[in-house]
Design a protein around this motif. Sequence first.
Motif, PDB file in Angstrom:
ATOM      1  N   THR A 215      40.458-155.291 -30.883  1.00 54.49           N
ATOM      2  CA  THR A 215      41.698-154.505 -30.834  1.00 54.49           C
ATOM      3  C   THR A 215      42.584-154.866 -29.648  1.00 54.49           C
TER       4      THR A 215
ATOM      5  N   PHE B 280      42.302-153.547 -26.913  1.00 54.45           N
ATOM      6  CA  PHE B 280      42.458-152.356 -26.087  1.00 54.45           C
ATOM      7  C   PHE B 280      41.783-152.602 -24.732  1.00 54.45           C
TER       8      PHE B 280
ATOM      9  N   ASP C 143      38.343-154.797 -25.473  1.00 49.15           N
ATOM     10  CA  ASP C 143      37.743-154.911 -26.793  1.00 49.15           C
ATOM     11  C   ASP C 143      38.352-156.152 -27.452  1.00 49.15           C
TER      12      ASP C 143
ATOM     13  N   TYR D 234      34.546-142.257 -32.020  1.00 42.13           N
ATOM     14  CA  TYR D 234      35.640-142.157 -32.981  1.00 42.13           C
ATOM     15  C   TYR D 234      35.538-143.257 -34.042  1.00 42.13           C
ATOM     16  N   ASN D 235      35.229-144.466 -33.617  1.00 39.96           N
ATOM     17  CA  ASN D 235      35.111-145.554 -34.579  1.00 39.96           C
ATOM     18  C   ASN D 235      33.886-145.392 -35.480  1.00 39.96           C
TER      19      ASN D 235
ATOM     20  N   SER E  57      34.957-142.986 -38.104  1.00 43.93           N
ATOM     21  CA  SER E  57      35.898-143.561 -39.072  1.00 43.93           C
ATOM     22  C   SER E  57      35.206-144.406 -40.127  1.00 43.93           C
TER      23      SER E  57
ATOM     24  N   SER F 175      42.109-145.627 -28.745  1.00 43.21           N
ATOM     25  CA  SER F 175      42.304-145.563 -30.201  1.00 43.21           C
ATOM     26  C   SER F 175      42.890-144.237 -30.665  1.00 43.21           C
ATOM     27  N   GLN F 176      42.785-143.196 -29.810  1.00 42.85           N
ATOM     28  CA  GLN F 176      43.277-141.861 -30.166  1.00 42.85           C
ATOM     29  C   GLN F 176      44.030-141.272 -28.978  1.00 42.85           C
TER      30      GLN F 176
ATOM     31  N   ASP G  76      35.637-143.606 -27.634  1.00 41.10           N
ATOM     32  CA  ASP G  76      36.200-144.431 -28.695  1.00 41.10           C
ATOM     33  C   ASP G  76      35.118-144.980 -29.621  1.00 41.10           C
TER      34      ASP G  76
ATOM     35  N   SER H 169      35.276-150.915 -31.193  1.00 43.68           N
ATOM     36  CA  SER H 169      35.848-151.135 -32.526  1.00 43.68           C
ATOM     37  C   SER H 169      34.809-151.436 -33.591  1.00 43.68           C
TER      38      SER H 169
END
Length: 490
Positions: free
Chosen positions: A232, A234, A229, A248-249, A252, A303-304, A245, A168
């Motif tokens: 989050t 997760f 995490d 991806y973070n 973002s 996350s996705q 992930d 994250s």
Amino acid sequence: MRLEILFGYLLLMFGSLSIALGAFVGINIGTDLVNLPSPEQVVAILRSHQISHVRLFDADNHLLSALSDTEIEVMISVTNEEVLRIGQSPAAAATWINKNVAAFVPSTNITAISVGSEVLSTIPHAAPVLVSAMKNLHKSLVSSNLNSQVKVSTPVSMDTIPIPFPPSTATFNSSWNSTISDILKFLQTTNSFFMLNAYPYYGYVQSSGIFPIEYALFQSLPPVKQIVDPNTLFHYDSMFDAMVDAAYNSISAYSISGIPIVVTETGWPWAGGANERDATVENAETFNNNLIKRVLNGSGPPSQPAIPMNTYIYELFNEDKKPGPLSERSYGVYFSNGSSVYTFGLDTSSQTALNASGGFCVARKGADTTSLQDGLNWACGPGQANCSTIQSGQPCYMPDTIENHASYAYNDYYQKMRSVGGTCDFGGTAITTMVDPSYGSCIFTGSTNSSIGGMVTPAFGPEGPPGNGSPGQLLDISVLLLATVVSLVV
């Protein structure tokens, strides 16, 4: 088709993204090995193992020709040495596209171009022209009306994310902000995808014991070792998921979304030096087979979850000419004769299919010689295998090695006894393969070339004795082409 895969097809909807809808696992093909099979032989191996997606580290025209009319999806590569020239010259990009793409589609199913290999990490001096190279190639694809079929991207290493856990808070190295931003804008504009090279093997080794090896191998963790995490909450069941992930973070952070990640390289070495104790056959087999199950369930990282983690395993063959530690030369899942290094299949039902069709039982490469001799003695004795063909002067005597003789004896026993419970194990010295190990006049029991007959498409067998240039040591190219045609029918 499994329900999970069908569900993955329905979830991944990204316009004209041609890399294929739904979850898939492909494989990288490197060519830095001594006994490199011919392009036709490589394709025969791909077909016999039902491999549907491949990534080439260059754009070898001979292999691209051999891949024509196979429907195998092909990702080709601009080498690092070519990046500067293509980035500085639109004309050079057009020439490259005409030679390596336009000349082969649609018969060869080229779907993507990877520009360089970890350029930011390996050749940072080329970074200023990396995006220009991508844009020049894309413009040439547009001119050839191929841009909807062939996507352009560039593989990025996990090294560009200094602190990948917790995912994250992961971000790319700030020194690459401008280049990464330009890459992401290009991918978004062209409806392409982000290429990530992610190796849990290195993540585990470099963590110095912080993470348990089960986490790197997709194995279940006890409650006290759950990886969570803290931001989050997760739960991460694998380091692979966490790495994806983290990427991806990191993406973002640029306020850009909608770019799916394709893992262009991941794998686990099956052999290593004295200081590489985790590079073992068992760990490599566990990692890759669990990876396949994970990817083909069709879901993404926490996350996705709706975006499948399409992945290319590194790699098809062991590249024994590569420099560096032993592990660098030991990522291959197949030997150059098409036999498996360990039990391996690119779909979760492969082992069931292998057992149903029988396959072939051969000696495991690198197995202990004493154990192989014990297995050979048992097969030819209590196992009642017909070992007359491996006696001196007989068709399967050469090459005169315990491994070769054991392979023949193991397989003869397995073919005769599997229907009544006989297995291909022999104390861990044997392995099943869908590739016919017959060679020259040495026909293995169960081969389509034998009087017994069989159900498996032949490829080609063990290499002959050193110095023997007899054409019988490898199947004739026409036989390999026939094998490909037969596999299409089957």
